[in-house]
Design a protein around this motif. Structure first.
Motif, PDB file in Angstrom:
ATOM      1  N   SER A 234       0.842  -1.244   0.043  1.00 18.39           N
ATOM      2  CA  SER A 234      -0.128  -0.018   0.031  1.00 18.39           C
ATOM      3  C   SER A 234       0.873   1.364   0.080  1.00 18.39           C
ATOM      4  N   ASP A 235       0.388   2.224  -0.323  1.00 19.96           N
ATOM      5  CA  ASP A 235       1.100   3.705  -0.541  1.00 19.96           C
ATOM      6  C   ASP A 235       1.659   3.994   0.823  1.00 19.96           C
ATOM      7  N   ILE A 236       0.693   3.701   1.802  1.00 18.28           N
ATOM      8  CA  ILE A 236       1.179   4.237   3.271  1.00 18.28           C
ATOM      9  C   ILE A 236       2.295   3.080   3.828  1.00 18.28           C
TER      10      ILE A 236
ATOM     11  N   PRO B 289     -13.254   8.244 -11.072  1.00 16.37           N
ATOM     12  CA  PRO B 289     -13.524   8.778  -9.766  1.00 16.37           C
ATOM     13  C   PRO B 289     -12.183   8.714  -8.827  1.00 16.37           C
ATOM     14  N   ALA B 290     -11.221   7.606  -9.332  1.00 17.35           N
ATOM     15  CA  ALA B 290      -9.911   7.611  -8.471  1.00 17.35           C
ATOM     16  C   ALA B 290      -8.931   8.316  -8.881  1.00 17.35           C
ATOM     17  N   GLY B 291      -9.076   9.044 -10.185  1.00 19.23           N
ATOM     18  CA  GLY B 291      -8.115   9.884 -10.437  1.00 19.23           C
ATOM     19  C   GLY B 291      -6.990   9.105 -11.397  1.00 19.23           C
ATOM     20  N   GLU B 292      -6.256   9.570 -12.360  1.00 17.52           N
ATOM     21  CA  GLU B 292      -5.498   9.010 -13.449  1.00 17.52           C
ATOM     22  C   GLU B 292      -3.989   8.973 -12.979  1.00 17.52           C
ATOM     23  N   GLY B 293      -3.617   9.800 -11.854  1.00 16.56           N
ATOM     24  CA  GLY B 293      -2.038   9.747 -11.636  1.00 16.56           C
ATOM     25  C   GLY B 293      -1.412  11.199 -12.072  1.00 16.56           C
ATOM     26  N   LYS B 294      -2.058  12.077 -11.804  1.00 23.85           N
ATOM     27  CA  LYS B 294      -1.388  13.452 -12.276  1.00 23.85           C
ATOM     28  C   LYS B 294      -0.211  13.803 -11.029  1.00 23.85           C
ATOM     29  N   THR B 295      -0.824  13.694  -9.872  1.00 27.71           N
ATOM     30  CA  THR B 295       0.189  13.938  -8.813  1.00 27.71           C
ATOM     31  C   THR B 295       1.304  12.727  -8.664  1.00 27.71           C
ATOM     32  N   THR B 296       0.757  11.566  -8.967  1.00 29.94           N
ATOM     33  CA  THR B 296       1.782  10.481  -8.997  1.00 29.94           C
ATOM     34  C   THR B 296       2.742  10.735 -10.075  1.00 29.94           C
ATOM     35  N   THR B 297       2.347  11.083 -11.187  1.00 29.37           N
ATOM     36  CA  THR B 297       3.496  11.441 -12.357  1.00 29.37           C
ATOM     37  C   THR B 297       4.045  12.832 -12.167  1.00 29.37           C
TER      38      THR B 297
ATOM     39  N   VAL C 173     -14.167   9.710  -0.951  1.00 24.06           N
ATOM     40  CA  VAL C 173     -13.943   8.589  -1.928  1.00 24.06           C
ATOM     41  C   VAL C 173     -12.644   8.416  -2.193  1.00 24.06           C
ATOM     42  N   LYS C 174     -12.055   9.593  -2.764  1.00 22.14           N
ATOM     43  CA  LYS C 174     -10.697   9.436  -3.354  1.00 22.14           C
ATOM     44  C   LYS C 174      -9.450   9.170  -2.637  1.00 22.14           C
ATOM     45  N   GLY C 175      -9.569   9.480  -1.479  1.00 18.22           N
ATOM     46  CA  GLY C 175      -8.301   9.131  -0.645  1.00 18.22           C
ATOM     47  C   GLY C 175      -7.351  10.120  -0.910  1.00 18.22           C
TER      48      GLY C 175
ATOM     49  N   GLY D  13       0.296  11.372  -3.999  1.00 20.89           N
ATOM     50  CA  GLY D  13       1.006  10.541  -5.158  1.00 20.89           C
ATOM     51  C   GLY D  13       0.644   9.217  -4.733  1.00 20.89           C
ATOM     52  N   GLY D  14       1.502   8.115  -5.328  1.00 22.07           N
ATOM     53  CA  GLY D  14       1.139   6.721  -5.088  1.00 22.07           C
ATOM     54  C   GLY D  14       2.272   5.997  -5.370  1.00 22.07           C
ATOM     55  N   GLY D  15       2.112   4.859  -4.980  1.00 25.71           N
ATOM     56  CA  GLY D  15       3.305   3.895  -5.241  1.00 25.71           C
ATOM     57  C   GLY D  15       4.614   4.284  -4.824  1.00 25.71           C
TER      58      GLY D  15
ATOM     59  N   ILE E 109       1.706   7.661 -20.680  1.00 30.68           N
ATOM     60  CA  ILE E 109       0.828   6.721 -20.090  1.00 30.68           C
ATOM     61  C   ILE E 109       1.034   6.015 -18.856  1.00 30.68           C
ATOM     62  N   ASN E 110       0.255   6.300 -17.955  1.00 29.36           N
ATOM     63  CA  ASN E 110       0.537   5.908 -16.418  1.00 29.36           C
ATOM     64  C   ASN E 110       0.134   4.487 -16.483  1.00 29.36           C
ATOM     65  N   HIS E 111       1.319   3.585 -16.506  1.00 35.43           N
ATOM     66  CA  HIS E 111       0.987   2.031 -16.432  1.00 35.43           C
ATOM     67  C   HIS E 111       0.379   1.278 -15.010  1.00 35.43           C
ATOM     68  N   PHE E 112      -0.512   0.837 -15.286  1.00 34.59           N
ATOM     69  CA  PHE E 112      -1.447  -0.063 -14.363  1.00 34.59           C
ATOM     70  C   PHE E 112      -0.988  -1.393 -14.553  1.00 34.59           C
ATOM     71  N   ILE E 113      -0.880  -2.205 -13.614  1.00 33.27           N
ATOM     72  CA  ILE E 113      -0.778  -3.523 -13.643  1.00 33.27           C
ATOM     73  C   ILE E 113      -1.588  -4.289 -14.543  1.00 33.27           C
TER      74      ILE E 113
ATOM     75  N   HIS F 141       6.337   4.611 -13.405  1.00 36.22           N
ATOM     76  CA  HIS F 141       7.083   5.255 -11.910  1.00 36.22           C
ATOM     77  C   HIS F 141       6.164   4.823 -11.037  1.00 36.22           C
ATOM     78  N   TRP F 142       4.991   4.572 -10.966  1.00 39.06           N
ATOM     79  CA  TRP F 142       4.203   4.029  -9.727  1.00 39.06           C
ATOM     80  C   TRP F 142       4.848   2.811  -9.178  1.00 39.06           C
ATOM     81  N   ALA F 143       5.376   2.008  -9.958  1.00 35.42           N
ATOM     82  CA  ALA F 143       5.799   0.573  -9.588  1.00 35.42           C
ATOM     83  C   ALA F 143       7.234   0.749  -9.294  1.00 35.42           C
TER      84      ALA F 143
HETATM   85  N1  ADP Z   1       0.033   3.501 -12.096  1.00 42.97           N
HETATM   86  C1  ADP Z   1      -0.631   3.272 -11.315  1.00 42.97           C
HETATM   87  N2  ADP Z   1      -1.048   2.364 -10.611  1.00 42.97           N
HETATM   88  C2  ADP Z   1      -1.751   1.853  -9.512  1.00 42.97           C
HETATM   89  N3  ADP Z   1      -2.213   3.025  -8.738  1.00 42.97           N
HETATM   90  C3  ADP Z   1      -2.056   4.344  -9.234  1.00 42.97           C
HETATM   91  C4  ADP Z   1      -1.159   4.420 -10.246  1.00 42.97           C
HETATM   92  N4  ADP Z   1      -1.020   5.768 -10.407  1.00 42.97           N
HETATM   93  C5  ADP Z   1      -1.669   6.523  -9.437  1.00 42.97           C
HETATM   94  N5  ADP Z   1      -2.403   5.380  -8.748  1.00 42.97           N
HETATM   95  C6  ADP Z   1      -3.269   5.346  -7.674  1.00 42.97           C
HETATM   96  O1  ADP Z   1      -4.340   6.168  -8.102  1.00 42.97           O
HETATM   97  C7  ADP Z   1      -4.880   7.249  -7.220  1.00 42.97           C
HETATM   98  C8  ADP Z   1      -4.860   8.678  -7.870  1.00 42.97           C
HETATM   99  O2  ADP Z   1      -3.660   8.839  -8.138  1.00 42.97           O
HETATM  100  P1  ADP Z   1      -3.245  10.498  -8.241  1.00 42.97           P
HETATM  101  O3  ADP Z   1      -1.895  10.610  -8.442  1.00 42.97           O
HETATM  102  O4  ADP Z   1      -3.704  11.075  -6.787  1.00 42.97           O
HETATM  103  O5  ADP Z   1      -4.152  11.067  -9.247  1.00 42.97           O
HETATM  104  P2  ADP Z   1      -4.630  12.356  -9.446  1.00 42.97           P
HETATM  105  O6  ADP Z   1      -3.776  13.412  -9.113  1.00 42.97           O
HETATM  106  O7  ADP Z   1      -4.655  12.727 -11.066  1.00 42.97           O
HETATM  107  O8  ADP Z   1      -6.073  12.632  -8.952  1.00 42.97           O
HETATM  108  C9  ADP Z   1      -3.953   7.287  -6.035  1.00 42.97           C
HETATM  109  O9  ADP Z   1      -4.529   6.520  -5.366  1.00 42.97           O
HETATM  110  C10 ADP Z   1      -2.581   6.591  -6.583  1.00 42.97           C
HETATM  111  O10 ADP Z   1      -2.018   5.859  -5.585  1.00 42.97           O
END
Ligand code: ADP
Ligand code: XPO
Ligand code: MG
Length: 559
Positions: free
Chosen positions: A6-8, A69-77, A107-109, A113-115, A381-385, A411-413
């Motif tokens: 988990s992220d935490i 609704p979960a977000g696509e990884g802007k902050t993570t990227t 909802v969103k958490g 960032g993440g991973g 392309i923010n790669h998901f598993i 980068h997440w992984a």
């Molecule tokens: N490549 C990834 N694989 C799995 N989970 C991801 C990935 N990128 C982001 N996440 C998760 O998706 C959620 C949204 O990511 P976040 O960076 O907050 O998106 P945004 O800033 O676009 O809302 C977070 O819980 C993050 O940990």
């Protein structure tokens, strides 16, 4: 499916460096840092003011397609790209927004960032951090209390109690507070009137903190807040209530940017936190401008999709702060592209190249839109598993037809090791000098035409509708001298239209502006469309149900 840490857990396992070391890498001496523990610090106003003569680094925006609704990884990227740039030897730092407790417990958490691409300490950053949001909430509600108090003690300013526009805020999702009646309970409690709460990130005080250049500008803007109108419809300002001084006192420390680090010990400013559907969605100007003086590359984010965050980053933040972005990264995910291609949220894990290709129309629209601002674009392309090779290749092929490049990022992984290719591409774009940034409309365009320009050029709407009352209100504000302000569109983040279910790249839809609000302090006019909420509600099973302290007193469930 491999077990995912988990992220935490990843954040807690991080080997952090003392924050003074992170500051030293940026040339910030320890006496210019106000520590909040060993891993967080605020940067002193004196140091910030002393940087003004230095040249600016390159500015890179990270935006995205319309999200799930979960977000696509802007902050993570944003975090990953910052780490990637440092990995290839560039002096880079990132600027992201502070998370709100609302989505964190809703909802969103979290929003750290993440991973393996996070800013740390993620628990602190996602919870109370350095207290900025509590300060913003207090300053906002002090003003609200002073309004009712002024009315209670005789209403010398002749406030029309039916036309008080200033609400209260709280940094938590609570639908029960959207519409309330205050001052009930008899004479000693004042004059009952309708009001309500917005979430703190929708507060004009938040927007002011994010757009102010320094403490003096902050106080001036606070004084310009319009809190109500008189029966003759003339505005009553916060300064008329003598509230601006006390509000600035409450916000003095919050105005200073917060310095933390990424999992790879690279510097990050985390400051300001407006949402991009109900506010302008960008971190503070003061953090971004300071970062540009301290690093050769600054990577920053803007909320939700490019139709919201990026448009406001360009048309509000860059316009008003004189920023010139050098490149933009549009984050796309296979899952969000499939959702934009009509796949239901629960089926996004199954391969569906056909739906994905349909959903690429959303990505194509965003690429074309960002280019309209004169900013070169690359797709990440923010790669998901769950992504398959066929799906990833389909995105790359589609983007190639746009004359752009889509780069697979892991980068997440993998952290910075998974995003080097994007880092090199961003350096090439930023150094190319091809960026010729221009906002999408001029300052002197009438307010209604500005709304129509965004709707037509960015949303591809066929028509904007607004009642006579809305149109008359915009005219009155133009006569009062607010006609040069930019507009801040409050719209659903799920669609280019005001219908959250209308995915992909809708054309010719109707944008109905149901209300307009003047943020005279922040310096923009908010145009509320559709059913957007300024106080979100909690879901049936809020994340709060799963956030606990374990037997060792550690937090679990934050994500
Ligand atoms: N490549 C990834 N694989 C799995 N989970 C991801 C990935 N990128 C982001 N996440 C998760 O998706 C959620 C949204 O990511 P976040 O960076 O907050 O998106 P945004 O800033 O676009 O809302 C977070 O819980 C993050 O940990
Ligand atoms: O304003 C919304 O921000 P995110 O897209 O990062 O959730
Ligand atoms: Mg985010």
């Amino acid at each position: 499916m491999p077990t995912v840490t988990s992220d935490i857990e990843i954040a807690r396992a991080a080997t952090k460096k003392p924050i003074f070391e992170i500051g030293a890498r940026l040339g910030i001496a320890s006496e210019n840092l106000v520590p909040y523990g060993h891993d967080k610090a605020k940067v002193s106003a004196e140091f910030i003011n002393a940087q003004s003569k230095k040249p600016d680094g390159k500015l890179i925006l990270v935006t995205a397609i319309n999200p799930t609704p979960a977000g696509e990884g802007k902050t993570t990227t944003t975090v990953g790209l910052g780490d990637g740039l440092n990995r290839i030897g560039k002096k880079a730092m990132i600027c992201v927004r502070e998370p709100s407790l609302g989505p964190c417990f809703g909802v969103k958490g979290g929003a750290a960032g993440g991973g393996h691409a996070q800013v740390v300490p993620m628990e602190d950053i996602n919870l109370h951090f350095t207290g900025d949001f509590h300060a913003i909430t207090s300053a906002h509600n002090l003003l609200a209390a002073m309004i009712d108090n002024h009315i209670y003690w005789g209403n010398e300013l002749n406030i029309d109690v039916r036309r008080v526009t200033w609400r209260r805020v709280m940094d938590m999702n609570d639908r029960a507070l959207r519409e309330i009646v205050g001052s009930l309970g008899g004479v000693s409690n004042g004059f009952p009137r309708e009001g309500g709460f917005d979430i703190t990130v929708a507060s004009e005080v938040m927007a002011i903190l994010c757009l102010a250049s320094d403490l003096e500008d902050l106080e001036r803007r606070l004084g310009n807040i319009i809190v109500a109108y008189r029966t003759d419809k003339t505005p009553v300002f916060a300064r008329d209530l003598k509230a601006d001084g006390a509000m600035a006192v409450l916000l003095k420390d919050a105005m200073q940017p917060n310095l933390v680090q990424t999992l790879e010990n690279n510097p990050a400013f985390v400051h300001g936190g407006p949402f991009a559907n109900i506010a302008h969605g960008c971190n503070s100007v003061i953090a971004t401008k300071t970062a540009l003086k301290l690093a050769d590359y600054v990577v920053t984010e803007a909320g939700f999709g490019a139709d919201l965050g990026a448009e406001k980053f360009f048309d509000i933040k860059c316009r008003k702060a004189g920023l010139k972005p050098d490149a933009a990264v549009i984050v796309a995910t296979v899952r969000a592209l499939k959702m934009n291609g009509g796949v239901a949220k629960d089926d996004l894990g199954r391969e569906d190249v056909e739906a994905l290709t349909r959903g690429c129309s959303n990505l194509g629209r965003h690429v074309a839109n960002v280019r309209k601002f004169g900013v070169p674009v690359v797709v990440a392309i923010n790669h998901f598993i769950s992504d398959t090779d066929a799906e990833v290749q389909a995105v790359k092929d589609y983007v190639a037809h746009l004359g752009a490049e889509a780069i697979l990022c892991r980068h997440w992984a993998e952290g910075s090791a998974g995003i080097e290719e994007l880092a090199w591409k961003v350096v090439e774009m930023a150094q190319s000098g091809t960026a010729k940034f221009e906002p999408i409309y001029p300052d002197d365009m009438p307010l209604m035409e500005k709304i129509e320009a965004v709707a037509a050029k960015i949303y591809h709407a066929g028509e904007v509708t607004a009642t006579k009352a809305v149109r008359d209100q915009l005219k009155v504000w133009e006569e009062q001298g607010y006609g040069d302000l930019p507009v801040c569109m409050a719209k659903t983040q799920y669609s280019f239209s005001t219908d959250p279910a209308l995915r992909g790249a809708p054309e010719g839809h109707v944008v109905q502006v149901r209300e307009v609000r003047l943020s005279a302090g922040a310096g923009f006019v908010v145009a509320i469309t559709g059913e957007i909420m300024t106080m979100p509600g909690l879901p049936r099973s809020p994340a709060a149900e799963r956030i606990v302290l374990n037997d060792q007193g550690y937090i679990e469930g934050l994500f």
